[in-house]
Design a protein around this motif. Structure first.
Motif, PDB file in Angstrom:
ATOM      1  N   ARG A  38       0.849  -1.197   0.000  1.00  0.00           N
ATOM      2  CA  ARG A  38       0.000   0.000   0.000  1.00  0.00           C
ATOM      3  C   ARG A  38       0.879   1.239   0.000  1.00  0.00           C
ATOM      4  N   GLY A  39       1.232   1.663  -1.189  1.00  0.00           N
ATOM      5  CA  GLY A  39       2.071   2.845  -1.351  1.00  0.00           C
ATOM      6  C   GLY A  39       1.571   3.669  -2.520  1.00  0.00           C
ATOM      7  N   PHE A  40       2.507   4.366  -3.153  1.00  0.00           N
ATOM      8  CA  PHE A  40       2.188   5.272  -4.254  1.00  0.00           C
ATOM      9  C   PHE A  40       1.427   4.562  -5.367  1.00  0.00           C
ATOM     10  N   THR A  41       1.968   3.435  -5.850  1.00  0.00           N
ATOM     11  CA  THR A  41       1.328   2.764  -6.989  1.00  0.00           C
ATOM     12  C   THR A  41      -0.049   2.220  -6.636  1.00  0.00           C
ATOM     13  N   HIS A  42      -0.220   1.794  -5.400  1.00  0.00           N
ATOM     14  CA  HIS A  42      -1.532   1.316  -4.964  1.00  0.00           C
ATOM     15  C   HIS A  42      -2.526   2.488  -4.911  1.00  0.00           C
ATOM     16  N   SER A  43      -2.086   3.600  -4.347  1.00  0.00           N
ATOM     17  CA  SER A  43      -2.961   4.774  -4.221  1.00  0.00           C
ATOM     18  C   SER A  43      -3.426   5.305  -5.571  1.00  0.00           C
ATOM     19  N   TYR A  44      -2.540   5.237  -6.563  1.00  0.00           N
ATOM     20  CA  TYR A  44      -2.868   5.784  -7.886  1.00  0.00           C
ATOM     21  C   TYR A  44      -3.232   4.699  -8.906  1.00  0.00           C
TER      22      TYR A  44
END
Length: 96
Positions: A38-44
């Motif tokens: 759950r980081g940048f790529t997950h958020s976007y």
């Protein structure tokens, strides 16, 4: 030798761009697609592999990743479009 990959994932053509590095491209893209972290790529919702380069040694890949992260967005878009003008998801087309 410990090979490495530099890659760009996005959420849609010309959308959010994420530059990453890995020693296991297939596994890492699977992780992006399945929201393992759950980081940048997950958020976007960056799940589409649109560009990659392979390296014989992971330190070379890390060096390239660091350089690409300093590039402006237009340069990264041009880099993707040189390899993948239609912004296709390359994950399914790579022969593992």
């Amino acid at each position: 030798m410990n090979p490495g990959w530099v890659y760009i994932v996005t959420n849609k053509p010309r959308g959010v761009l994420y530059v990453g590095v890995t020693s296991d491209l297939e596994g890492r893209i699977w992780e992006h697609r399945n929201g393992v972290y759950r980081g940048f790529t997950h958020s976007y919702n960056c799940k589409r592999l649109v560009w990659y380069e392979d390296y014989d040694e992971i330190p070379d890949a890390i060096h390239r990743e660091k350089r690409l992260k300093t590039w402006n967005r237009d340069w990264k878009i041009r880099l993707v479009e040189e390899m993948n003008p239609e912004w296709d998801d390359l994950f399914e087309t790579i022969m593992w």
